[in-house]
Design a protein around this motif. Structure first.
Motif, short mmCIF file in Angstrom:
data_model
loop_
_atom_site.label_atom_id
_atom_site.label_comp_id
_atom_site.label_asym_id
_atom_site.label_seq_id
_atom_site.Cartn_x
_atom_site.Cartn_y
_atom_site.Cartn_z
N VAL A 1 0.87 -1.19 0.04
CA VAL A 1 0.09 -0.02 0.11
C VAL A 1 1.03 1.01 -0.10
O VAL A 1 1.82 1.11 0.80
CB VAL A 1 -0.75 -0.02 1.26
N ARG A 2 0.68 2.03 -0.81
CA ARG A 2 1.44 3.43 -1.03
C ARG A 2 0.90 4.34 -0.88
O ARG A 2 -0.37 4.63 -1.36
CB ARG A 2 2.02 3.38 -2.58
N HIS A 3 1.18 5.48 0.21
CA HIS A 3 0.40 6.39 0.76
C HIS A 3 1.24 7.59 0.19
O HIS A 3 2.43 7.90 -0.15
CB HIS A 3 0.51 6.43 2.29
N LYS B 1 3.99 8.35 -3.11
CA LYS B 1 4.30 7.17 -3.46
C LYS B 1 3.16 6.51 -4.33
O LYS B 1 3.83 5.45 -4.97
CB LYS B 1 4.92 6.24 -2.56
N ASN B 2 2.18 6.79 -4.13
CA ASN B 2 1.05 6.29 -4.74
C ASN B 2 1.32 6.87 -6.44
O ASN B 2 1.20 8.01 -6.45
CB ASN B 2 -0.21 6.65 -4.30
N ASN B 3 0.99 5.85 -7.13
CA ASN B 3 1.21 6.13 -8.75
C ASN B 3 -0.06 7.16 -9.15
O ASN B 3 0.15 7.94 -10.13
CB ASN B 3 1.07 4.96 -9.76
N LYS B 4 -1.27 7.28 -8.53
CA LYS B 4 -2.46 7.97 -9.16
C LYS B 4 -2.66 9.28 -8.07
O LYS B 4 -3.62 9.86 -8.25
CB LYS B 4 -3.71 7.04 -8.73
N THR B 5 -1.58 9.72 -7.35
CA THR B 5 -1.70 10.75 -6.79
C THR B 5 -1.98 12.14 -7.50
O THR B 5 -1.51 12.18 -8.62
CB THR B 5 -0.67 10.92 -5.47
#
Length: 67
Positions: free
Chosen positions: A12-14, A17-21
């Motif tokens: 889980v990327r917060h 680091k999340n690709n869809k941010t």
């Protein structure tokens, strides 16, 4: 195998680091430091192309808690 839960789950990327941010850490800091005057939340929402509710959630630290 995946249906039975035996496969490794992706991490889980917060935050950034999340690709869809949509927002960078600097944008989140700008939203949090902005004045809470009438209409300014809507202005920020238009500026960053996000929903007004998201601006309010970020201000109250209920969204993007880790920056």
């Amino acid at each position: 195998m995946i249906a039975k839960g035996r496969a490794a789950k992706p991490p889980v990327r917060h935050g950034e680091k999340n690709n869809k941010t949509r927002l960078s850490k600097e944008a989140v800091e700008e939203i949090r430091s902005a004045p809470r005057t009438h209409g300014y939340g809507a202005y920020l929402a238009r500026k960053f192309r996000i929903a007004r509710n998201t601006v309010y959630l970020i201000r109250d630290r209920r969204a993007r808690v880790n920056g």
